[in-house]
Design an enzyme around this catalytic site. Structure first.
Site, PDB file in Angstrom:
ATOM      1  N   GLU A   1       0.850  -1.183   0.000  1.00 14.47           N
ATOM      2  CA  GLU A   1       0.000   0.000   0.000  1.00 14.47           C
ATOM      3  C   GLU A   1       0.893   1.242   0.000  1.00 14.47           C
ATOM      4  OE1 GLU A   1      -3.499   1.591   3.050  1.00 14.47           O
ATOM      5  OE2 GLU A   1      -1.770   0.507   3.857  1.00 14.47           O
TER       6      GLU A   1
ATOM      7  N   LYS B   1      -9.588   0.411  -1.977  1.00  9.55           N
ATOM      8  CA  LYS B   1      -9.681  -0.114  -0.618  1.00  9.55           C
ATOM      9  C   LYS B   1     -11.086   0.079  -0.045  1.00  9.55           C
ATOM     10  CE  LYS B   1      -7.310   0.358   3.864  1.00  9.55           C
ATOM     11  NZ  LYS B   1      -6.297   1.162   4.596  1.00  9.55           N
TER      12      LYS B   1
ATOM     13  N   CYS C   1      -4.311  -3.584   3.518  1.00 10.16           N
ATOM     14  CA  CYS C   1      -4.032  -3.262   4.921  1.00 10.16           C
ATOM     15  C   CYS C   1      -5.193  -3.581   5.871  1.00 10.16           C
ATOM     16  CB  CYS C   1      -3.603  -1.803   5.026  1.00 10.16           C
ATOM     17  SG  CYS C   1      -2.576  -1.449   6.486  1.00 10.16           S
TER      18      CYS C   1
END
Length: 271
Positions: A40, A106, A142
């Site tokens: 990321e 995301k 993440c």
């Protein structure tokens, strides 16, 4: 299947970070990998205003990654930021190379541990699986790793391997959580999990932004760690045995054994 995790330490200059993508991708291709996964925020680390950094998916930074992937005949997954249209950005994974050109925004934003990602980042909504040489590869970022339903959904959509691209925030117990969560998500989905994090960036900056702790890893479908990195920048190259996915799903059929609570609720209401 041979894959590589590029545990880099991004800075604030996208051009310099793109050069890291070029260097690590070349090394991954020379090692025989068909897929290289970057963290990321590969484009630019957290802790600085992201609006001025963000570029569209057909912008120069993304095109630079496309060129690198094509030069080395390898699929590259790397984190970048794209404009969201509401004054925020999206935290995006770009996936390009070997007949792949797509992205993942995301879904789960990191409003935790004193950081509010949603203030500057807009969420995505679409689980994404790409095809790398006939292998389904799910994409996640993440904080997504804390949400099992995304991983089972990716498995339902054909993933055998799930990439987790992270800039994992440091703190008490966070390394242990990173390792536990990667192994748990592998067990939930009976997939390999390839968790690529930013290298250890030292103390958190003034914005309390996550800077990375390193320790990228591969978790196998039954939850064991089969390869791992340390804290410093590193290219981790490893073989994964995709037969282990089918074997795990025969032995531990959690995807087939799940209860359908929606249907159960309908039946109860009818009763």
């Amino acid at each position: 299947m041979r894959i590589a995790l590029a545990q880099i330490l991004s800075g604030t200059d996208p051009a310099a970070n793109l050069q890291q993508v070029a260097d690590y991708t070349q090394r991954a291709a020379e090692a025989g990998a068909s897929l290289v996964v970057f963290p990321e925020a590969t484009m630019c680390r957290f802790g600085v205003p992201l609006g001025p950094v963000a570029e569209p998916l057909d912008g120069p930074w993304a095109d630079g990654v496309r060129t690198i992937a094509a030069q080395h005949d390898i699929t590259v997954v790397a984190g970048m930021f794209t404009p969201a249209g509401d004054g925020r950005v999206t935290n995006t994974l770009l996936a390009v190379g070997r007949d792949v050109d797509t992205h993942y925004h995301k879904i789960h934003l990191y409003d935790a541990f004193g950081f509010t990602e949603s203030r500057t980042v807009a969420p995505g909504f679409v689980p994404t699986v790409i095809d790398v040489d006939g292998v389904g590869v799910g994409l996640s970022t993440c904080y997504d790793i804390r949400f099992p339903a995304l991983f089972t959904e990716l498995a339902d959509r054909g993933a055998q391997l799930i990439a987790v691209c992270a800039s994992w925030g440091a703190g008490p117990g966070k390394l242990r959580q990173w390792e536990l969560l990667a192994c748990a998500r592998a067990l939930d989905s009976t997939c390999y999990v390839a968790a690529a994090g930013q290298a250890d960036g030292g103390p958190a900056n003034s914005a309390n932004a996550p800077t990375g702790i390193g320790h990228s890893l591969i978790a196998a479908p039954l939850g064991e760690i089969t390869a791992s990195a340390g804290a410093e920048p590193e290219l981790l190259v490893t073989e994964i045995d995709l037969n282990a996915v089918a074997a795990a799903r025969r032995t531990l059929a959690v995807l087939n054994n799940r209860a359908d609570f929606t249907q159960a609720g309908k039946a109860e209401s009818r009763g």
